[in-house]
Design an enzyme around this catalytic site. Sequence first.
Site, PDB file in Angstrom:
ATOM      1  N   SER A  96     -21.031  -4.460  39.751  1.00  0.00           N
ATOM      2  CA  SER A  96     -21.275  -3.393  40.627  1.00  0.00           C
ATOM      3  C   SER A  96     -22.347  -3.622  41.751  1.00  0.00           C
ATOM      4  O   SER A  96     -21.922  -3.104  43.008  1.00  0.00           O
ATOM      5  CB  SER A  96     -22.121  -2.250  39.437  1.00  0.00           C
ATOM      6  OG  SER A  96     -21.170  -1.878  38.807  1.00  0.00           O
TER       7      SER A  96
ATOM      8  N   LYS B 252     -24.969   4.912  28.333  1.00  0.00           N
ATOM      9  CA  LYS B 252     -24.038   6.074  28.778  1.00  0.00           C
ATOM     10  C   LYS B 252     -24.080   7.257  28.096  1.00  0.00           C
ATOM     11  O   LYS B 252     -23.775   8.334  28.662  1.00  0.00           O
ATOM     12  CB  LYS B 252     -22.492   5.391  29.078  1.00  0.00           C
ATOM     13  CG  LYS B 252     -22.343   4.419  30.153  1.00  0.00           C
ATOM     14  CD  LYS B 252     -20.791   4.052  30.092  1.00  0.00           C
ATOM     15  CE  LYS B 252     -20.383   3.022  30.942  1.00  0.00           C
ATOM     16  NZ  LYS B 252     -19.243   2.927  31.008  1.00  0.00           N
TER      17      LYS B 252
ATOM     18  N   ASN C   1     -21.597   7.808  33.697  1.00  0.00           N
ATOM     19  CA  ASN C   1     -21.844   6.673  34.327  1.00  0.00           C
ATOM     20  C   ASN C   1     -22.363   6.497  35.651  1.00  0.00           C
ATOM     21  O   ASN C   1     -22.736   5.539  36.239  1.00  0.00           O
ATOM     22  CB  ASN C   1     -20.475   5.484  34.332  1.00  0.00           C
ATOM     23  CG  ASN C   1     -19.596   6.073  35.362  1.00  0.00           C
ATOM     24  OD1 ASN C   1     -19.655   7.302  35.696  1.00  0.00           O
ATOM     25  ND2 ASN C   1     -18.599   5.262  35.561  1.00  0.00           N
TER      26      ASN C   1
ATOM     27  N   ASP D 273     -15.208   6.765  35.415  1.00  0.00           N
ATOM     28  CA  ASP D 273     -14.182   6.234  34.938  1.00  0.00           C
ATOM     29  C   ASP D 273     -12.970   6.828  34.970  1.00  0.00           C
ATOM     30  O   ASP D 273     -12.094   6.320  34.921  1.00  0.00           O
ATOM     31  CB  ASP D 273     -14.694   5.637  33.628  1.00  0.00           C
ATOM     32  CG  ASP D 273     -15.804   4.407  33.381  1.00  0.00           C
ATOM     33  OD1 ASP D 273     -15.888   3.994  34.480  1.00  0.00           O
ATOM     34  OD2 ASP D 273     -16.334   4.383  32.295  1.00  0.00           O
TER      35      ASP D 273
ATOM     36  N   ASN E  70      -7.921   1.357  15.932  1.00  0.00           N
ATOM     37  CA  ASN E  70      -9.284   0.860  15.885  1.00  0.00           C
ATOM     38  C   ASN E  70      -9.709  -0.056  14.910  1.00  0.00           C
ATOM     39  O   ASN E  70      -9.264   0.262  13.525  1.00  0.00           O
ATOM     40  CB  ASN E  70     -10.222   1.927  16.438  1.00  0.00           C
ATOM     41  CG  ASN E  70     -11.836   1.359  16.949  1.00  0.00           C
ATOM     42  OD1 ASN E  70     -11.675   0.487  17.954  1.00  0.00           O
ATOM     43  ND2 ASN E  70     -12.813   1.809  16.237  1.00  0.00           N
TER      44      ASN E  70
ATOM     45  N   THR F 290     -12.383   0.172  13.452  1.00  0.00           N
ATOM     46  CA  THR F 290     -13.268   0.825  12.252  1.00  0.00           C
ATOM     47  C   THR F 290     -12.417   2.251  12.543  1.00  0.00           C
ATOM     48  O   THR F 290     -12.625   2.780  13.345  1.00  0.00           O
ATOM     49  CB  THR F 290     -14.561   0.845  12.905  1.00  0.00           C
ATOM     50  OG1 THR F 290     -15.240  -0.152  13.174  1.00  0.00           O
ATOM     51  CG2 THR F 290     -15.482   1.577  11.860  1.00  0.00           C
TER      52      THR F 290
ATOM     53  N   LEU G  63      -8.031  -2.602  30.060  1.00  0.00           N
ATOM     54  CA  LEU G  63      -9.034  -2.040  30.947  1.00  0.00           C
ATOM     55  C   LEU G  63      -9.943  -3.201  31.202  1.00  0.00           C
ATOM     56  O   LEU G  63     -10.785  -3.314  32.410  1.00  0.00           O
ATOM     57  CB  LEU G  63     -10.032  -1.119  30.090  1.00  0.00           C
ATOM     58  CG  LEU G  63     -10.015   0.183  30.342  1.00  0.00           C
ATOM     59  CD1 LEU G  63      -8.581   0.602  29.983  1.00  0.00           C
ATOM     60  CD2 LEU G  63     -10.975   1.126  29.642  1.00  0.00           C
TER      61      LEU G  63
ATOM     62  N   GLY H 269      -7.899  -4.389  34.592  1.00  0.00           N
ATOM     63  CA  GLY H 269      -8.749  -3.347  34.854  1.00  0.00           C
ATOM     64  C   GLY H 269      -9.266  -3.360  36.227  1.00  0.00           C
ATOM     65  O   GLY H 269     -10.262  -2.614  36.508  1.00  0.00           O
TER      66      GLY H 269
HETATM   67  P1  NAP Z   1     -17.681  -0.105  23.316  1.00  0.00           P
HETATM   68  O1  NAP Z   1     -17.935   1.464  23.578  1.00  0.00           O
HETATM   69  O2  NAP Z   1     -18.710  -1.020  22.885  1.00  0.00           O
HETATM   70  O3  NAP Z   1     -16.337  -0.067  22.588  1.00  0.00           O
HETATM   71  C1  NAP Z   1     -15.725  -1.394  22.104  1.00  0.00           C
HETATM   72  C2  NAP Z   1     -14.425  -1.190  21.600  1.00  0.00           C
HETATM   73  O4  NAP Z   1     -14.041  -2.288  21.155  1.00  0.00           O
HETATM   74  C3  NAP Z   1     -14.637  -0.481  19.995  1.00  0.00           C
HETATM   75  O5  NAP Z   1     -13.202   0.127  19.787  1.00  0.00           O
HETATM   76  C4  NAP Z   1     -14.714  -1.694  19.155  1.00  0.00           C
HETATM   77  O6  NAP Z   1     -14.157  -1.570  17.898  1.00  0.00           O
HETATM   78  C5  NAP Z   1     -13.839  -2.640  19.640  1.00  0.00           C
HETATM   79  N1  NAP Z   1     -14.118  -4.144  19.502  1.00  0.00           N
HETATM   80  C6  NAP Z   1     -15.350  -4.835  19.934  1.00  0.00           C
HETATM   81  N2  NAP Z   1     -15.261  -6.108  19.261  1.00  0.00           N
HETATM   82  C7  NAP Z   1     -14.193  -6.191  18.325  1.00  0.00           C
HETATM   83  C8  NAP Z   1     -13.574  -6.954  17.544  1.00  0.00           C
HETATM   84  N3  NAP Z   1     -14.263  -8.344  17.572  1.00  0.00           N
HETATM   85  N4  NAP Z   1     -12.418  -6.842  16.887  1.00  0.00           N
HETATM   86  C9  NAP Z   1     -11.954  -5.649  17.024  1.00  0.00           C
HETATM   87  N5  NAP Z   1     -12.348  -4.395  17.876  1.00  0.00           N
HETATM   88  C10 NAP Z   1     -13.423  -4.930  18.356  1.00  0.00           C
HETATM   89  O7  NAP Z   1     -17.207  -0.500  24.948  1.00  0.00           O
HETATM   90  P2  NAP Z   1     -16.592   0.182  25.874  1.00  0.00           P
HETATM   91  O8  NAP Z   1     -17.672   0.467  26.887  1.00  0.00           O
HETATM   92  O9  NAP Z   1     -15.385   1.377  25.513  1.00  0.00           O
HETATM   93  O10 NAP Z   1     -15.913  -0.941  26.749  1.00  0.00           O
HETATM   94  C11 NAP Z   1     -14.521  -1.561  26.195  1.00  0.00           C
HETATM   95  C12 NAP Z   1     -13.810  -2.445  27.367  1.00  0.00           C
HETATM   96  O11 NAP Z   1     -13.464  -1.606  28.267  1.00  0.00           O
HETATM   97  C13 NAP Z   1     -14.590  -3.592  27.652  1.00  0.00           C
HETATM   98  O12 NAP Z   1     -13.972  -4.547  27.830  1.00  0.00           O
HETATM   99  C14 NAP Z   1     -15.272  -3.322  29.035  1.00  0.00           C
HETATM  100  O13 NAP Z   1     -15.500  -4.332  29.941  1.00  0.00           O
HETATM  101  C15 NAP Z   1     -13.849  -2.396  29.427  1.00  0.00           C
HETATM  102  N6  NAP Z   1     -14.068  -1.253  30.607  1.00  0.00           N
HETATM  103  C16 NAP Z   1     -13.560  -1.587  31.664  1.00  0.00           C
HETATM  104  C17 NAP Z   1     -13.749  -0.548  32.807  1.00  0.00           C
HETATM  105  C18 NAP Z   1     -13.156  -0.903  34.291  1.00  0.00           C
HETATM  106  O14 NAP Z   1     -13.576  -0.215  35.100  1.00  0.00           O
HETATM  107  N7  NAP Z   1     -12.192  -1.551  34.183  1.00  0.00           N
HETATM  108  C19 NAP Z   1     -14.568   0.451  32.726  1.00  0.00           C
HETATM  109  C20 NAP Z   1     -15.362   0.381  31.231  1.00  0.00           C
HETATM  110  C21 NAP Z   1     -15.035  -0.309  30.465  1.00  0.00           C
HETATM  111  P3  NAP Z   1     -15.201  -0.713  16.675  1.00  0.00           P
HETATM  112  O15 NAP Z   1     -15.224   0.626  16.967  1.00  0.00           O
HETATM  113  O16 NAP Z   1     -14.672  -1.061  15.307  1.00  0.00           O
HETATM  114  O17 NAP Z   1     -16.704  -1.414  16.714  1.00  0.00           O
END
Ligand code: NAP
Length: 292
Positions: free
Chosen positions: A24, A73, A94, A109, A158, A160, A232, A255
């Site tokens: 950012s 957030k 955000n 987002d 998911n 979980t 994403l 993304g």
């Molecule tokens: P978050 O709230 O921490 O959620 C993470 C998700 O990933 C949960 O569903 C989690 O599952 C799952 N996960 C993590 N590690 C895992 C593993 N080893 N095996 C299986 N599932 C796993 O994160 P978030 O903010 O939603 O971000 C998710 C992704 O979106 C990131 O890669 C981020 O960079 C991307 N993103 C991109 C943008 C963009 O502008 N392009 C914007 C926002 C986010 P559990 O529920 O089981 O823990």
Amino acid sequence: MKDSYFANTELIGLVGHPIKHSYSPFIQNYALDVLNLDYVYLPFDVPVENLKIAVNAVLALGMKGLNVTLPHKEKIIKHLDELSEEASIIGAVNTIVNDHGKLMGYNTDAFGIIETLNPFKDKITGSKVSVIGAGGSARAVIYTLLRHFKPDEINIINRTQQRADTLVNDFSVKMRYDCFHTYELFPPDNVETLSSSKLIVNATTIGMFPDVEDTVTDLDESFNEEQIVFDLIYNPTKTKLLKLAESQGAKVVGGLKMLTSQAAKSFELWTGIEMPSSEIAEKLEYYIKKNS
Ligand code: NAP
């Protein structure tokens, strides 16, 4: 290009913890420079126990606003005066704008997701979609799908499953939608669900740099030429998931467009001026490749 900063320079911040890998500051400062606007955008590493003090600093220092990233957030909401409709339903903010002493929370987002998926709107409306993940960004995806794309059926997959069930309960009430199904992420069991979906969205961290060989599924029968697959993740710009889906004929999107569009919307909320998004996206792609 600005020569220096003067007494009228406006300050915009980014709060998160950790913060050093965020793109950012690059995006926002590049845009401010290109448009020669008298603002500066600075990252602040704020641990959770200092979040309230950081929000108060926005008012005390007369800052224009903030971007908010993980893990704040959701927790930041209780410190704000008002939320936009999307931030309130998603349950995450955000972007904060200091509107003459009133702190307004937004979730840009959702705008980034609209911009990314708009070219496929006709295919998504009335069809079956699958979202992998149930975290903050999955919530933004589901809000946007329901509000703007109106699919017939949404599968949430998911690791979980209980977190997916909680998300469904929440959105069923807030958006009065009842065509959800939840599944545990277990690729052999997910093939039929994924292959019958017109849109597949990866909203997990799986496949993100440096773990670029990881993927939510490596079963190629999950994909076909009728599908759109949106990941994403923006680093790498084309994940292993997208490469696999593309090899089966699916249309794939990374993304980066979402990242620059959400940043552009935040920029506009603070400055009232449109960001030159395509130019920034090009520079950002080069910057990400150079720094990975
Ligand atoms: P978050 O709230 O921490 O959620 C993470 C998700 O990933 C949960 O569903 C989690 O599952 C799952 N996960 C993590 N590690 C895992 C593993 N080893 N095996 C299986 N599932 C796993 O994160 P978030 O903010 O939603 O971000 C998710 C992704 O979106 C990131 O890669 C981020 O960079 C991307 N993103 C991109 C943008 C963009 O502008 N392009 C914007 C926002 C986010 P559990 O529920 O089981 O823990």
